[in-house]
Write a protein that holds these residues in place. Structure first.
Motif: not given
Length: 292
Positions: A233-255
């Motif tokens: 599972l690869d975020y691909g180009g979506l990471v261009q839209l994500m700041s460092d704080s977004d990645l730190e706050a991303d708990t999608s898999a856990e949720d």
């Protein structure tokens, strides 16, 4: 040009599991050099644009004007050592290969576009009459009847049921030349087991539609590949839209995993709390899609 805002679910099969002559074609692609995972989205974008800017334009990437197949295959390669596995799961042998399957994926997307788009949009987008395009694209899709494309993609967001496949703790964040890549890898056996459990719980809790239907279709897709494959599972180009704080706050898999557990425990409050967190996180990206 920015990388397409696309996330991917990929399957890497052992090269030895492919039949000839495809196995030899994939081996040749490996010898030429596999696609850099950081550049996979850009490579797909480049191949597609070249097909449309050719004279005359090609209906699908990887084919000549008359519809015959041309060009060389593009592949991604993964080492089994890079795939976390549960004790009962096996991955390999190496190399693990993911053909990008651009022609087949483009044909399937075109069939869907022709079924959904309004007539003026179809006329503006196609270089051949719509009926001719449908016949040619449907023929390519029919060629895939005995196999399956190795890549599923989603624009602007990640379908939440995809997170069921992965272990939340195994997220990988890679950096290269100031670029980031976020992905999870999982053994096929582990992915199938998780999907089967989540589907059974979802069917009992919310019925067969919505996320449960996606889980059913994803499970059927996974069954078409070698049992010793790997899934990514690869975020691909979506990471261009994500700041460092977004990645730190991303708990999608856990949720998502917590939602499955809460549904099994009939804990509606926990389901609502986790779903609200997912909605809040991904709503920003949904808004960007609407604005574009």
């Amino acid at each position: 040009m920015p990388e397409p805002f696309v996330a991917y679910l990929r399957v890497y099969e052992p090269l030895s599991s492919f039949d000839a002559p495809l196995r030899e074609e994939l081996a040749a692609a490996i010898d030429r050099g596999p696609v850099d995972p950081f550049d996979a989205g850009l490579r797909e974008q480049d191949v597609w644009l070249r097909s449309q800017l050719a004279a005359p334009p090609r209906l699908l990437p990887g084919e000549a004007p008359d519809g015959s197949v041309q060009g060389e295959r593009d592949v991604l390669v993964l080492d089994p050592e890079e795939v976390p596995t549960a004790p009962a799961a096996t991955v390999g042998p190496a190399p693990l290969v993911c053909p990008l399957d651009l022609r087949g994926r483009a044909a399937a997307a075109l069939v869907g576009f022709l079924g959904d788009a309004e007539l003026p949009l179809r006329a503006a987008a196609l270089s051949v009459p719509a009926e001719q395009a449908k016949v040619r694209a449907s023929a390519v899709v029919s060629e895939l009847a005995g196999s399956a494309v190795h890549v599923l993609s989603s624009t602007w967001t990640v379908p939440l049921p995809w997170f069921v496949l992965v272990d939340p703790a195994e997220r990988c964040v890679f950096t290269e030349r100031d670029r980031r890549r976020v992905c999870w890898r999982v053994a096929m056996a582990d992915a199938r087991r998780r999907v089967a459990r989540a589907h059974a719980i979802g069917r009992q809790s919310i019925g067969e539609e919505g996320p449960t239907r996606i889980l059913r279709e994803t499970g059927r897709w996974l069954e078409r590949f070698h049992p010793h494959s790997a899934v990514e599972l690869d975020y691909g180009g979506l990471v261009q839209l994500m700041s460092d704080s977004d990645l730190e706050a991303d708990t999608s898999a856990e949720d998502v995993h917590a939602i499955v557990d809460a549904m099994e425990a009939d804990d509606a409050e926990e389901v609502a709390t986790r779903y609200e967190a997912l909605r809040d996180f991904w709503s920003e990206f949904a808004a960007r899609e609407r604005h574009n």
